[in-house]
Design a protein around this motif. Structure first.
Motif, short mmCIF file in Angstrom:
data_model
loop_
_atom_site.label_atom_id
_atom_site.label_comp_id
_atom_site.label_asym_id
_atom_site.label_seq_id
_atom_site.Cartn_x
_atom_site.Cartn_y
_atom_site.Cartn_z
N VAL A 62 -36.90 7.16 -31.32
CA VAL A 62 -38.42 7.45 -31.63
C VAL A 62 -38.69 7.05 -33.09
CG1 VAL A 62 -40.21 8.88 -31.67
CG2 VAL A 62 -38.97 8.93 -29.81
N GLN A 63 -37.58 7.33 -33.99
CA GLN A 63 -37.70 7.23 -35.60
C GLN A 63 -38.16 5.80 -35.82
OE1 GLN A 63 -33.88 8.23 -37.42
NE2 GLN A 63 -34.17 10.43 -36.66
N LEU A 64 -37.55 4.85 -35.29
CA LEU A 64 -37.82 3.26 -35.59
C LEU A 64 -39.19 3.00 -35.09
CD1 LEU A 64 -37.15 0.41 -36.53
CD2 LEU A 64 -36.26 0.13 -34.38
N ILE A 65 -39.69 3.47 -33.95
CA ILE A 65 -40.99 3.23 -33.20
C ILE A 65 -42.21 3.88 -34.41
CG2 ILE A 65 -42.58 3.60 -31.42
CD1 ILE A 65 -40.25 3.68 -29.63
N ALA A 66 -41.82 5.01 -34.89
CA ALA A 66 -42.72 5.69 -35.60
C ALA A 66 -42.59 5.19 -37.12
CB ALA A 66 -42.27 7.19 -35.90
N SER A 67 -41.58 4.67 -37.57
CA SER A 67 -41.63 3.71 -38.89
C SER A 67 -42.42 2.33 -38.68
CB SER A 67 -40.43 3.39 -38.95
OG SER A 67 -40.19 2.56 -40.23
N LEU A 68 -42.42 1.70 -37.65
CA LEU A 68 -43.05 0.38 -37.45
C LEU A 68 -44.57 0.61 -37.07
CD1 LEU A 68 -40.52 -1.42 -35.17
CD2 LEU A 68 -41.03 -1.70 -37.58
N ALA A 69 -45.05 1.91 -36.44
CA ALA A 69 -46.24 2.38 -35.88
C ALA A 69 -47.07 2.56 -37.39
CB ALA A 69 -46.32 3.58 -35.21
N THR A 70 -46.31 3.42 -38.34
CA THR A 70 -46.95 3.41 -39.57
C THR A 70 -47.04 2.21 -40.41
OG1 THR A 70 -45.71 5.56 -39.70
CG2 THR A 70 -46.48 4.86 -41.72
#
Length: 496
Positions: A62-70
Motif C-alpha cells: 500500500v505504501q507505493l500506492i499511497a506515494s503515487l496517489a499523493t
C-alpha cells in the motif's frame, strides 16, 4: 467610454527583440518547466522510498500506492491554479506572476525534503507531504501556461516556433537531470543511506534552481505584446471591460480556440504520458523486462528527443505548424500498432526502434504546441483562458497510464495502448483541421514583433498584405450578401 480612431501602424510601433534578450527570456521561462519535470522525475524514481518514509504504518504494497496517489493529487488543483494565476497574469502582467509561481513551486518542492518521517511526527508527515504537493499543483497550474504566453509574446513572429519549442526542451531536460541526480547520489552513498537521508538531497536542489529562475525573471522587462496593450488608453479601457465580463462571455467569444487547445493538449499529453510514464511499467510488468532496463531505454529516447524537438520548432517557422500536427496525428494513427509490434519483440534494438517511432511523432506535437496555443487567444484573456484549458486537458490526459493498464488487464491485449494512441491521434487531427495557420503571423489582436529593424519593415509589409487580403475577403462576402439581399427583395412585391 471615449472612443479613439486607431492610428496606422508604422515601423516605430514594431517591437524589436534581439537574440541576446531572447536567450535570456528562454532561460528564465524554461527553467520553471525544468524544475517542474525535475520534481516529476525525482519523485517518480524515489516513490518507493517516499512511500516507506511517509506511509510507514501501511503495508508495503500500500505504501507505493499511497506515494503515487499523493503524487497525482496536484493534478486536481492545477485548473484552480491556472484560473487564479491566469487572471492575475492578465491583470498585473506575465513577468510578476511568473516570478511568484517559480519561487512557490521550487519552495514547495524544497519543503518535501524537510518534512520529518512518519516515525518522527506520525500522521502529520503524510499530511504535510500532501500540503506541499497541493501547493505545487497550484503553482504549476500557472507556470507552464504563463511561460508559454510570456515566450510567445516576446518572440519575433518569424522565430516563435523555434523559441517556444525550447520550453518543452526544458521539460525533458529537467526529467533527465532528475534521473541523473537520483542515480548519482544513490551510487555515491549507497542504497541504505539513500533510503535513510539521501533521498532528501534532490528536493533541496530545487530551491537554488528556483532562485536562479527568480533572478532571471526579475531582470526581464514585461512582454512587448502585453506592454503594447497596456500603453494604449483605448485598449486599457477595453481591458477593464473584459475583466468585468462574465466567464460565459469569455468562453463564447473564444470557443473555437478553447476547443482546439483542449483537443491538442489531450492528444499531446496523452501521448507524452503513455511514452514516458506508462511505457517503463509496460516493459517490466507486461513484457518481463527489469524496471531499470525499461527506464534506461526511455532515458535514451528522451535524450534523442532533445535533438529532434528544437528542429521541429525551427522548421515550423519555415513551413508552418499545421504540417507537423498532420504528420504527428496521421503518423500516430497508422504507426502506433507497428511501433508496439516492435516493442514486444525481445530485441533491444527493436524495442528502442518502436519507442523511437513514437518519440519522433511526439516531437511533431510538442515541437509546435507551445507556439500554437497562445496564438489562439487575444492578449487580454490569453493567460487565464489558456491556463484553464491547458490544465483541465492535462488532468484528462493524466488518466492515460491507469486507463492503459486497465485496458490491457481487462481485455487481455497488449495492443490496447496502441489503440488508445490511435484514438487520441484523431483528436490531434481534428485540432489540425480546425486551427488557423499561425506561423509567421502576429499573435491574435497583437502588434507584429521583429528581431531587427530590417525585419520589422518586412514584417510590417507582410502585415499590411495580410490586412489587404482580409479586407478583400470581407468585401467579397459583403458583395455576396448584397446580391442575396437583392434577390430576396426582388421576390417581395412591397419591397421593390
Amino acid at each position: 467610454m471615449s472612443e479613439t480612431t486607431p492610428q496606422p501602424l508604422t515601423v516605430k510601433d514594431i517591437p524589436i527583440v534581439g537574440n541576446k534578450e531572447l536567450r535570456k527570456v528562454i532561460c528564465a521561462a524554461g527553467l520553471g518547466n525544468a524544475i517542474e519535470w525535475f520534481d516529476f522525475s525525482v519523485y517518480g524514481f524515489l516513490a518507493v522510498i517516499i512511500g516507506h518514509t511517509f506511509f510507514a504504518s501501511a503495508p508495503q504494497s500500500v505504501q507505493l500506492i499511497a506515494s503515487l496517489a499523493t503524487f497525482s493529487i496536484p493534478f486536481l488543483f492545477r485548473p484552480m491554479g491556472g484560473a487564479i494565476f491566469g487572471y492575475l497574469g492578465d491583470k498585473y502582467g506575465r513577468k510578476n506572476i511568473l516570478s511568484f509561481t517559480i519561487i512557490l513551486m521550487s519552495a514547495s518542492t524544497f519543503a518535501i525534503g524537510l518534512i520529518p518521517s512518519y516515525a518522527t511526527i506520525g500522521v502529520f508527515a503524510p499530511l504535510l507531504l500532501l500540503l506541499a504537493k497541493i501547493i505545487q499543483g497550484l503553482s504549476v497550474g500557472g507556470e507552464y501556461a504563463g511561460a508559454v504566453v510570456f515566450v510567445s509574446e516576446y518572440s519575433p513572429d518569424r522565430k516563435r516556433g523555434f523559441m517556444a519549442s525550447w520550453l518543452d526542451f526544458g521539460s525533458i531536460a529537467g526529467f533527465l537531470v532528475g534521473a541523473l541526480v537520483v542515480s548519482t547520489i544513490s551510487l555515491a552513498i549507497g542504497q541504505d543511506a539513500m533510503g535513510d537521508w539521501g533521498w532528501r538531497i534532490p528536493f533541496f536542489i530545487s530551491l537554488p534552481l528556483g532562485l536562479i529562475g527568480l533572478y532571471l525573471r526579475k531582470s526581464l522587462d514585461e512582454s512587448p505584446t502585453y506592454e503594447a496593450q497596456n500603453n494604449n488608453s483605448a485598449e486599457a479601457e477595453e481591458q477593464e471591460k473584459v475583466e468585468t465580463t462574465s466567464v460565459g462571455t469569455v468562453i463564447k467569444e473564444n470557443l473555437n480556440g478553447i476547443v482546439i487547445s483542449c483537443l491538442l493538449v489531450v492528444a499531446v499529453n496523452s501521448t507524452y504520458y503513455m511514452l514516458l510514464t506508462y511505457m517503463p511499467n509496460f516493459l517490466s510488468v507486461n513484457l518481463g523486462y527489469s524496471y531499470d532496463h525499461g527506464v534506461l531505454i526511455i532515458i535514451v529516447v528522451m535524450a534523442f528527443m532533445l535533438l529532434v524537438q528544437p528542429l521541429v520548432g525551427f522548421l515550423s517557422d519555415k513551413i508552418g505548424r499545421k504540417p507537423f500536427l498532420f504528420l504527428g496525428s496521421v503518423g500516430q494513427l497508422f504507426l502506433a500498432i507497428p511501433a508496439f509490434y516492435m516493442v514486444m519483440h525481445h530485441n533491444v534494438f527493436m524495442i528502442a526502434g518502436g519507442i523511437a517511432i513514437l518519440a519522433v511523432l511526439l516531437c511533431c506535437f510538442i515541437g509546435v504546441m507551445a507556439s500554437i496555443l497562445p496564438a489562439l487567444f487575444p492578449t487580454d484573456v490569453r493567460f487565464r483562458t489558456l491556463a484553464i484549458c491547458f490544465n483541465i486537458a492535462v488532468l484528462i490526459a493524466g488518466l492515460t497510464p491507469p486507463i492503459a493498464a486497465w485496458l490491457v488487464e481487462t481485455l487481455q491485449s497488449l495492443y490496447m495502448p496502441a489503440y488508445y494512441l490511435m484514438v487520441v491521434a484523431v483528436f490531434g487531427f481534428i485540432a489540425a483541421v480546425k486551427m488557423p495557420e499561425t506561423a509567421n503571423r502576429p499573435l491574435k489582436d497583437a502588434t507584429p514583433v521583429a528581431s531587427s529593424k530590417t525585419e520589422a519593415k518586412e514584417v510590417l509589409q507582410e502585415h499590411f498584405d495580410y490586412i489587404e487580403d482580409q479586407v478583400n475577403e470581407i468585401e467579397n462576402k459583403i458583395s455576396d450578401l448584397e446580391e442575396q439581399r437583392q434577390n430576396l427583395v426582388d421576390q417581395h412585391p412591397k419591397l421593390n
